[in-house]
Design a protein around this motif. Structure first.
Motif, mmCIF file in Angstrom:
data_model
loop_
_atom_site.group_PDB
_atom_site.id
_atom_site.type_symbol
_atom_site.label_atom_id
_atom_site.label_comp_id
_atom_site.label_asym_id
_atom_site.label_seq_id
_atom_site.Cartn_x
_atom_site.Cartn_y
_atom_site.Cartn_z
ATOM 1 N N TRP A 128 1.169 -1.069 -0.025
ATOM 2 C CA TRP A 128 0.203 -0.040 0.042
ATOM 3 C C TRP A 128 0.588 0.692 0.162
ATOM 4 C CZ3 TRP A 128 -4.567 2.485 -1.330
ATOM 5 C CH2 TRP A 128 -4.418 3.541 -0.638
ATOM 6 N N ALA A 129 1.884 1.316 0.771
ATOM 7 C CA ALA A 129 2.796 2.069 0.290
ATOM 8 C C ALA A 129 3.632 2.998 -0.692
ATOM 9 C CB ALA A 129 4.009 2.388 2.095
ATOM 10 N N GLU A 130 3.817 3.167 -1.270
ATOM 11 C CA GLU A 130 4.254 3.914 -2.081
ATOM 12 C C GLU A 130 5.300 4.122 -2.469
ATOM 13 O OE1 GLU A 130 5.621 4.327 -6.480
ATOM 14 O OE2 GLU A 130 3.497 3.323 -5.511
ATOM 15 N N PRO A 131 6.171 4.965 -1.297
ATOM 16 C CA PRO A 131 7.555 5.504 -1.169
ATOM 17 C C PRO A 131 7.956 4.258 -1.039
ATOM 18 C CG PRO A 131 6.152 7.030 0.184
ATOM 19 C CD PRO A 131 5.531 5.639 -0.269
ATOM 20 N N ALA A 132 7.426 2.985 0.087
ATOM 21 C CA ALA A 132 8.441 1.492 0.186
ATOM 22 C C ALA A 132 8.154 1.760 -1.575
ATOM 23 C CB ALA A 132 7.572 1.119 1.051
ATOM 24 N N LEU A 133 8.088 1.081 -2.355
ATOM 25 C CA LEU A 133 7.953 0.049 -3.129
ATOM 26 C C LEU A 133 8.842 0.999 -4.059
ATOM 27 C CD1 LEU A 133 4.420 -0.265 -4.374
ATOM 28 C CD2 LEU A 133 5.309 -1.801 -3.609
ATOM 29 N N ALA A 134 8.571 2.447 -4.229
ATOM 30 C CA ALA A 134 9.965 3.263 -4.739
ATOM 31 C C ALA A 134 11.411 3.062 -4.444
ATOM 32 C CB ALA A 134 9.144 4.639 -4.730
ATOM 33 N N LEU A 135 11.519 2.640 -3.271
ATOM 34 C CA LEU A 135 12.998 2.125 -3.010
ATOM 35 C C LEU A 135 13.037 0.667 -2.751
ATOM 36 C CD1 LEU A 135 15.209 4.475 -0.786
ATOM 37 C CD2 LEU A 135 14.014 2.277 1.413
ATOM 38 N N GLY A 136 11.926 0.006 -2.826
ATOM 39 C CA GLY A 136 12.100 -0.997 -2.974
ATOM 40 C C GLY A 136 13.117 -1.169 -4.502
ATOM 41 N N ARG A 137 12.481 -1.122 -5.724
ATOM 42 C CA ARG A 137 12.687 -0.646 -6.564
ATOM 43 C C ARG A 137 14.483 -0.884 -6.854
ATOM 44 N NH1 ARG A 137 9.322 2.636 -8.370
ATOM 45 N NH2 ARG A 137 7.819 0.753 -8.763
ATOM 46 N N GLU A 138 14.443 1.001 -6.615
ATOM 47 C CA GLU A 138 16.302 1.117 -6.500
ATOM 48 C C GLU A 138 16.787 0.216 -5.393
ATOM 49 O OE1 GLU A 138 17.950 5.105 -4.151
ATOM 50 O OE2 GLU A 138 16.147 5.019 -4.600
ATOM 51 N N ILE A 139 16.404 -0.164 -4.702
ATOM 52 C CA ILE A 139 17.669 -1.301 -3.520
ATOM 53 C C ILE A 139 17.672 -2.244 -4.903
ATOM 54 C CG2 ILE A 139 17.983 -3.099 -2.275
ATOM 55 C CD1 ILE A 139 16.017 -0.760 -0.389
ATOM 56 N N ALA A 140 16.481 -2.816 -5.424
ATOM 57 C CA ALA A 140 17.150 -4.011 -6.165
ATOM 58 C C ALA A 140 17.926 -4.148 -7.570
ATOM 59 C CB ALA A 140 14.967 -4.590 -6.942
ATOM 60 N N ALA A 141 18.434 -2.674 -8.101
ATOM 61 C CA ALA A 141 18.838 -2.270 -8.616
ATOM 62 C C ALA A 141 20.187 -2.911 -8.881
ATOM 63 C CB ALA A 141 18.951 -1.120 -9.109
ATOM 64 N N ALA A 142 20.480 -3.105 -7.697
ATOM 65 C CA ALA A 142 21.991 -3.868 -6.815
ATOM 66 C C ALA A 142 21.720 -5.690 -7.512
ATOM 67 C CB ALA A 142 22.072 -3.407 -5.792
ATOM 68 N N ASN A 143 20.341 -6.008 -7.361
ATOM 69 C CA ASN A 143 20.911 -7.155 -7.318
ATOM 70 C C ASN A 143 20.180 -7.293 -9.332
ATOM 71 O OD1 ASN A 143 20.149 -10.305 -7.398
ATOM 72 N ND2 ASN A 143 19.191 -10.323 -5.464
ATOM 73 N N PRO A 144 20.958 -8.444 -9.465
ATOM 74 C CA PRO A 144 20.741 -8.822 -11.401
ATOM 75 C C PRO A 144 19.296 -9.360 -11.679
ATOM 76 C CG PRO A 144 22.694 -8.780 -10.480
ATOM 77 C CD PRO A 144 22.669 -8.596 -9.761
ATOM 78 N N ASP A 145 18.591 -10.329 -10.737
ATOM 79 C CA ASP A 145 17.518 -11.584 -10.560
ATOM 80 C C ASP A 145 17.036 -9.972 -9.619
ATOM 81 O OD1 ASP A 145 19.497 -13.245 -10.792
ATOM 82 O OD2 ASP A 145 19.528 -14.183 -9.182
ATOM 83 N N LEU A 146 17.001 -9.127 -9.380
ATOM 84 C CA LEU A 146 15.578 -8.532 -9.137
ATOM 85 C C LEU A 146 15.223 -7.247 -10.120
ATOM 86 C CD1 LEU A 146 16.372 -8.498 -5.079
ATOM 87 C CD2 LEU A 146 14.742 -10.192 -6.974
ATOM 88 N N ARG A 147 15.610 -7.072 -11.169
ATOM 89 C CA ARG A 147 15.588 -5.862 -11.774
ATOM 90 C C ARG A 147 14.342 -5.842 -12.734
ATOM 91 N NH1 ARG A 147 22.208 -5.675 -13.138
ATOM 92 N NH2 ARG A 147 23.013 -4.511 -11.444
#
Length: 332
Positions: A119-138
């Motif tokens: 439900w929290a858009e800021p959490a999703l946005a940050l999750g997307r940003e962090i996931a860029a560090a993991n090739p399996d999660l891009r």
């Protein structure tokens, strides 16, 4: 020369450390303290706790490593009960910044379609940003959704629900468990390792079993839990490396802490659950080890393993809380 990729946990920790570089320590500490107080209170399902980037950065740095380790422990136990199986896709319900998606990537190698709902858009946005560090999660899809009675899920091989049920009302909890049971072939639910967290896990476990799921872990059976309600609770522990933010907030000097959690992993697949599960920290005494076990015949039992048991005694000395007992054979 091929250089091995760093462990997923190290990659996550480094990504979180980079985020904190731009956040004043005092602001991070204050945000974590306020958020912890909110999480321990009563939270309406339509009011996300993580309001802005500062909130999300602070809480992700503080809580993601612990959530990751707890969920990874649960997924590892689940994977052992369904050997050879790999999820084709994954939905993380209430996943916030995506700790459970990192845990799944650490459990099963390779890429797969993943959707994180929160439900929290800021959490999703940050999750997307962090996931860029993991090739399996891009290529993960980060989607805003209200978690409750109105939740609609697409079919998926694996659904994870970690540290979410405690935020919901009883009707929303029931609706969420029913929704993942309808949509997913396998479901893993993780909650805090408290009496209340265990009660929520057992409530979910009962609903999943009633819907035809088999319990893969931690239990060695799918029958009723042998713990008498109100007398004890089933929970486990995962070791978590402490960040500088952990030490700031808690004032501790140790380089680690232990995350206590309760969980259930259930599936419609055939399962090979453990013969028994160590459900308390083993007690090592002179010449003997005391193991508290959940047994397949729906009972709790204390087993004493002595030097006379030879290899089994040596295995008991190495056993840890949450392990299968007896341990698998070396070639298993």
């Amino acid at each position: 020369m091929n250089v091995p990729a760093p462990p997923v946990s190290d990659t996550l920790r480094a990504a979180l450390g980079d985020l904190l570089d731009g956040l004043p320590p005092r602001q991070a500490t204050q945000a974590v303290e306020r958020l912890i107080a909110n999480y321990r209170g009563s939270t309406p399902t339509d009011a996300p706790i993580l309001r802005d980037r500062a909130d999300v950065v602070a809480y992700a740095a503080y809580r993601m490593p612990a959530t990751f380790e707890a969920v990874r422990s649960a997924l590892t136990a689940f994977a052992a009960a369904v050997p050879g199986w790999t999820p084709g896709d994954h939905v993380d319900v209430g996943g916030g910044t995506g700790a459970a998606t990192w845990a799944a990537a650490a459990t099963w190698t390779g890429t797969r379609p993943v959707t994180v709902l929160d439900w929290a858009e800021p959490a999703l946005a940050l999750g997307r940003e962090i996931a860029a560090a993991n090739p399996d999660l891009r290529d993960v899809r980060w989607q805003r959704a209200r978690i409750g009675t109105a939740l609609a899920l697409e079919s998926t091989d694996l659904a994870t629900v970690s540290y979410v049920l405690n935020e919901l009302t009883a009707p929303d909890r029931a609706a969420l468990v029913d929704a993942v049971a309808t949509a997913a072939g396998s479901v893993v639910i993780v909650e805090p390792g408290t009496p209340d967290g265990y009660a929520r896990v057992i409530e979910a476990r009962d609903r999943l079993v009633a819907d035809g799921f088999h319990v893969a872990a931690p239990c060695p059976h799918s029958a009723a839990c042998p713990i008498v309600p109100g007398t004890d609770w089933c929970h486990f522990s995962a070791r978590v490396s402490r960040s500088s933010l952990h030490r700031q907030v808690k004032g501790g000097s140790l380089a680690y802490e232990d995350e206590k959690f309760s969980y259930v992993a259930a599936t419609r697949l055939p399962v090979a659950p453990v013969p028994a599960r160590v459900v308390r920290r083993p007690q090592i005494r002179k010449g003997q080890v005391l193991l508290d076990l959940c047994e397949p015949d729906e009972r709790l039992d204390r087993r004493t393993v002595t030097k006379r048991h030879g290899d089994l005694y040596r295995a008991a000395r190495d056993a840890t809380w949450g392990d299968a007992w007896p341990p698998p054979a070396p070639d298993a």
